[in-house]
Write a protein that holds these residues in place. Sequence first.
Motif, PDB file in Angstrom:
ATOM      1  N   VAL A 151       2.438   6.106  -6.195  1.00 40.24           N
ATOM      2  CA  VAL A 151       2.163   6.208  -7.631  1.00 40.24           C
ATOM      3  C   VAL A 151       0.808   6.850  -7.917  1.00 40.24           C
ATOM      4  N   GLN A 152      -0.122   6.793  -6.966  1.00 44.40           N
ATOM      5  CA  GLN A 152      -1.433   7.411  -7.149  1.00 44.40           C
ATOM      6  C   GLN A 152      -1.489   8.859  -6.675  1.00 44.40           C
ATOM      7  N   HIS A 153      -0.432   9.319  -6.037  1.00 41.89           N
ATOM      8  CA  HIS A 153      -0.417  10.675  -5.499  1.00 41.89           C
ATOM      9  C   HIS A 153      -0.577  11.688  -6.628  1.00 41.89           C
ATOM     10  N   PRO A 154      -1.338  12.754  -6.410  1.00 43.57           N
ATOM     11  CA  PRO A 154      -1.541  13.763  -7.463  1.00 43.57           C
ATOM     12  C   PRO A 154      -0.250  14.388  -7.991  1.00 43.57           C
ATOM     13  N   ASN A 155       0.803  14.423  -7.177  1.00 49.07           N
ATOM     14  CA  ASN A 155       2.073  15.011  -7.616  1.00 49.07           C
ATOM     15  C   ASN A 155       2.969  14.026  -8.365  1.00 49.07           C
ATOM     16  N   ALA A 156       2.590  12.763  -8.448  1.00 45.29           N
ATOM     17  CA  ALA A 156       3.416  11.754  -9.122  1.00 45.29           C
ATOM     18  C   ALA A 156       3.453  12.044 -10.620  1.00 45.29           C
ATOM     19  N   LYS A 157       4.660  12.054 -11.166  1.00 47.17           N
ATOM     20  CA  LYS A 157       4.866  12.270 -12.595  1.00 47.17           C
ATOM     21  C   LYS A 157       5.746  11.134 -13.116  1.00 47.17           C
ATOM     22  N   PHE A 158       5.388  10.623 -14.268  1.00 48.36           N
ATOM     23  CA  PHE A 158       6.088   9.462 -14.823  1.00 48.36           C
ATOM     24  C   PHE A 158       6.812   9.847 -16.097  1.00 48.36           C
ATOM     25  N   PRO A 159       7.984   9.252 -16.335  1.00 43.76           N
ATOM     26  CA  PRO A 159       8.708   8.319 -15.479  1.00 43.76           C
ATOM     27  C   PRO A 159       9.443   9.061 -14.366  1.00 43.76           C
ATOM     28  N   PHE A 160       9.771   8.327 -13.299  1.00 43.83           N
ATOM     29  CA  PHE A 160      10.608   8.886 -12.243  1.00 43.83           C
ATOM     30  C   PHE A 160      11.648   7.861 -11.828  1.00 43.83           C
ATOM     31  N   LYS A 161      12.774   8.365 -11.314  1.00 42.60           N
ATOM     32  CA  LYS A 161      13.873   7.509 -10.864  1.00 42.60           C
ATOM     33  C   LYS A 161      13.733   7.276  -9.370  1.00 42.60           C
ATOM     34  N   SER A 198       0.836  -1.208   0.000  1.00 43.77           N
ATOM     35  CA  SER A 198       0.000   0.000   0.000  1.00 43.77           C
ATOM     36  C   SER A 198       0.871   1.259   0.000  1.00 43.77           C
ATOM     37  N   ASN A 199       2.091   1.192   0.562  1.00 48.10           N
ATOM     38  CA  ASN A 199       2.993   2.343   0.533  1.00 48.10           C
ATOM     39  C   ASN A 199       3.334   2.726  -0.905  1.00 48.10           C
ATOM     40  N   LEU A 200       3.692   1.745  -1.718  1.00 54.25           N
ATOM     41  CA  LEU A 200       4.038   2.038  -3.110  1.00 54.25           C
ATOM     42  C   LEU A 200       2.814   2.493  -3.895  1.00 54.25           C
ATOM     43  N   MET A 201       1.655   1.895  -3.616  1.00 51.57           N
ATOM     44  CA  MET A 201       0.421   2.321  -4.285  1.00 51.57           C
ATOM     45  C   MET A 201       0.110   3.780  -3.990  1.00 51.57           C
ATOM     46  N   ASP A 202       0.272   4.171  -2.737  1.00 50.50           N
ATOM     47  CA  ASP A 202       0.003   5.561  -2.358  1.00 50.50           C
ATOM     48  C   ASP A 202       0.885   6.535  -3.133  1.00 50.50           C
TER      49      ASP A 202
END
Length: 109
Positions: free
Chosen positions: A75-85, A69-73
């Motif tokens: 990648v679903q965060h509004p500030n997440a931008k893909f791709p990321f390192k 659930s930590n990783l899910m949170d």
Amino acid sequence: MISFNDLNLPEQKTLEGLKIDISEVFNKNIEVWDYHIGESKYDRVQHGKLLTLQIELDGAKRVIFTQSSNLMDVVQHPNAKFPFKAKIVKHYRGFRFTSPTNEISLTKP
């Protein structure tokens, strides 16, 4: 007879890459390109979700699976931008993303 296109179904997201165990990427620099969250086929999971991540490891696309659930949170965060390192590290009983330059990880044997 109608064709598949006539069904007007939503496009299915497919992630490219060889499927590998998440333990193969622990503490390694990766690029996270995309993700999918679906239902887990294992009833023992509290939230019933499965995260599929498309990553790049050593220049090759790979796919990993986790119920974290930590990783899910993240990648679903509004500030997440893909791709990321990032790096994926074990953190107590779960996993978390850290900066790819972070040489110190909080892991528990």
